[in-house]
Design a protein around this motif. Sequence first.
Motif, PDB file in Angstrom:
ATOM      1  N   VAL A   3     122.043 106.771  31.477  1.00 58.31           N
ATOM      2  CA  VAL A   3     123.464 105.821  31.425  1.00 58.31           C
ATOM      3  C   VAL A   3     124.499 106.668  31.532  1.00 58.31           C
ATOM      4  N   ARG A   4     125.506 106.454  32.487  1.00 61.17           N
ATOM      5  CA  ARG A   4     126.453 107.211  32.611  1.00 61.17           C
ATOM      6  C   ARG A   4     127.822 106.270  32.625  1.00 61.17           C
ATOM      7  N   TYR A   5     128.919 106.880  32.144  1.00 59.99           N
ATOM      8  CA  TYR A   5     130.191 105.871  32.202  1.00 59.99           C
ATOM      9  C   TYR A   5     131.083 106.681  33.130  1.00 59.99           C
ATOM     10  N   GLY A   6     131.659 105.942  34.007  1.00 61.13           N
ATOM     11  CA  GLY A   6     132.418 106.261  35.040  1.00 61.13           C
ATOM     12  C   GLY A   6     132.710 105.174  36.209  1.00 61.13           C
ATOM     13  N   ALA A   7     133.196 105.711  37.459  1.00 57.03           N
ATOM     14  CA  ALA A   7     133.350 104.951  38.709  1.00 57.03           C
ATOM     15  C   ALA A   7     132.277 104.375  39.335  1.00 57.03           C
ATOM     16  N   GLY A   8     131.102 104.863  39.140  1.00 55.81           N
ATOM     17  CA  GLY A   8     130.044 104.297  39.870  1.00 55.81           C
ATOM     18  C   GLY A   8     129.538 105.138  40.720  1.00 55.81           C
ATOM     19  N   PRO A  56     143.873  91.131  19.687  1.00 51.55           N
ATOM     20  CA  PRO A  56     142.947  90.631  20.645  1.00 51.55           C
ATOM     21  C   PRO A  56     143.522  90.060  21.808  1.00 51.55           C
ATOM     22  N   GLU A  57     144.785  89.366  21.506  1.00 50.75           N
ATOM     23  CA  GLU A  57     145.578  88.681  22.692  1.00 50.75           C
ATOM     24  C   GLU A  57     145.880  89.676  23.701  1.00 50.75           C
ATOM     25  N   VAL A  58     145.822  91.099  23.549  1.00 49.38           N
ATOM     26  CA  VAL A  58     146.439  91.999  24.724  1.00 49.38           C
ATOM     27  C   VAL A  58     144.744  92.447  25.227  1.00 49.38           C
ATOM     28  N   ASP A  59     144.714  91.711  26.455  1.00 49.77           N
ATOM     29  CA  ASP A  59     143.544  91.737  27.358  1.00 49.77           C
ATOM     30  C   ASP A  59     143.759  93.402  28.333  1.00 49.77           C
ATOM     31  N   PHE A  60     142.828  94.222  28.018  1.00 55.19           N
ATOM     32  CA  PHE A  60     142.856  95.472  28.862  1.00 55.19           C
ATOM     33  C   PHE A  60     141.362  95.768  29.318  1.00 55.19           C
ATOM     34  N   ALA A  61     141.240  95.685  30.558  1.00 54.86           N
ATOM     35  CA  ALA A  61     139.700  96.031  31.226  1.00 54.86           C
ATOM     36  C   ALA A  61     139.740  97.558  31.456  1.00 54.86           C
ATOM     37  N   SER A  62     138.890  98.185  31.151  1.00 51.95           N
ATOM     38  CA  SER A  62     138.885  99.538  31.630  1.00 51.95           C
ATOM     39  C   SER A  62     138.606  99.546  33.114  1.00 51.95           C
ATOM     40  N   PRO A  63     138.955 100.511  33.800  1.00 51.64           N
ATOM     41  CA  PRO A  63     138.668 100.516  35.146  1.00 51.64           C
ATOM     42  C   PRO A  63     137.163 101.232  35.498  1.00 51.64           C
ATOM     43  N   LEU A  64     136.723 101.851  34.498  1.00 50.61           N
ATOM     44  CA  LEU A  64     135.519 102.467  34.237  1.00 50.61           C
ATOM     45  C   LEU A  64     134.299 101.518  33.764  1.00 50.61           C
ATOM     46  N   ALA A  65     133.075 101.928  33.987  1.00 51.87           N
ATOM     47  CA  ALA A  65     131.944 101.084  33.667  1.00 51.87           C
ATOM     48  C   ALA A  65     130.859 101.968  33.161  1.00 51.87           C
ATOM     49  N   TYR A  66     129.834 101.135  32.192  1.00 56.19           N
ATOM     50  CA  TYR A  66     128.496 102.061  32.284  1.00 56.19           C
ATOM     51  C   TYR A  66     127.378 101.536  33.348  1.00 56.19           C
ATOM     52  N   TYR A  67     126.996 102.591  33.872  1.00 58.42           N
ATOM     53  CA  TYR A  67     125.632 102.280  35.021  1.00 58.42           C
ATOM     54  C   TYR A  67     124.593 103.059  34.395  1.00 58.42           C
ATOM     55  N   VAL A  68     123.551 102.446  34.957  1.00 61.70           N
ATOM     56  CA  VAL A  68     122.107 103.011  34.892  1.00 61.70           C
ATOM     57  C   VAL A  68     121.831 103.811  35.971  1.00 61.70           C
ATOM     58  N   VAL A  69     121.578 105.073  35.930  1.00 58.21           N
ATOM     59  CA  VAL A  69     121.353 106.049  37.098  1.00 58.21           C
ATOM     60  C   VAL A  69     119.770 106.465  37.080  1.00 58.21           C
ATOM     61  N   TYR A  70     119.403 106.717  38.267  1.00 58.91           N
ATOM     62  CA  TYR A  70     118.349 107.279  38.494  1.00 58.91           C
ATOM     63  C   TYR A  70     118.060 108.007  40.014  1.00 58.91           C
ATOM     64  N   ARG A  71     117.176 108.597  40.299  1.00 54.74           N
ATOM     65  CA  ARG A  71     116.913 109.070  41.524  1.00 54.74           C
ATOM     66  C   ARG A  71     116.153 108.068  42.220  1.00 54.74           C
ATOM     67  N   ALA A  72     116.345 107.768  43.507  1.00 56.95           N
ATOM     68  CA  ALA A  72     115.757 106.622  44.206  1.00 56.95           C
ATOM     69  C   ALA A  72     114.404 106.897  44.493  1.00 56.95           C
TER      70      ALA A  72
END
Length: 304
Positions: free
Chosen positions: A147-152, A266-282
Amino acid sequence: MKTPVYLNALRAFEASARHQSFSAAAGELNVTPAAVGQLVRTLEDWVGTLLFVRGSSGKARLALTDAGERALPDIRAGLASLAHGLERMKEAAARGVLTVTVSPAFAAKWLLPRIDRFQAVCPDTDVRLDTSLKPVDFAAQQIDIGVRYGAGFWPGLVADKLMDEQVYPVCSPQLLTDRGCFERPCDLARETLIHDLSMDAQTGFPSWDEWLSRAGMIDVNTARGMKINNSAAVLQAAIEGHGIAMARSVMAHDDVAAGRLVRLFPEVDFASPLAYYVVYRAESANLPRLVTFRDWLCAEALAN
């Protein structure tokens, strides 16, 4: 020289040197003496020098040359290492080992509190965690999934989005009680801000400045405060009342739910441009244990 022939030739050379006989080596390798002799000659042709002095009589009809003597210890060590590696592969297959790479913070704050649920579903799969922020070579380090955090995008890996994330300020309940309340974001100007530097080099990683700008505050000094390069430690510092932390929602989820931390504004909404991804070799995409673990991760993410 083709690799299989090369390995077979090295095995023939090592066995012949140990037994000082092509015939005895052939018995060990379950081939004919002529086949052993041919493999050794192939190796000699490839390296360009004789490895044995052949005698016509006597108890030891083969004697190593200087070149053979010098090479033999390394070749023996290499063959032993290969044998050990094969045994580890067989053991892993028998036990059902799944090697997972995640960051130390993600392991501590999200994966480990949930891993018992995976073990209950798959009791025959042993999970081996590799916790690191540094890039890893999945093939060389025998990593199955991560699992990695980043731009995908990670070269050579498939990346399936697992979770999006919000960023927001958090503090301990005791700090909130001591202060009375935080009515407006400008109230943070008098507080110690805790900065998460774990992804500081990652383009697009949200900062205090960006959140405050979203909240309409541009005159809060963010240059000072506590700076920590581990997201789990950032949250722990906030839990212990050392200041206000900029939290990542995935990391902070359990602490907020348990009341160890309180989300502010909580009224301030700020979505991160990064996300969590499941990564593996094809090439590993259809490995049953990998598929099961990937599906479990996705189900846990949806349950958050």
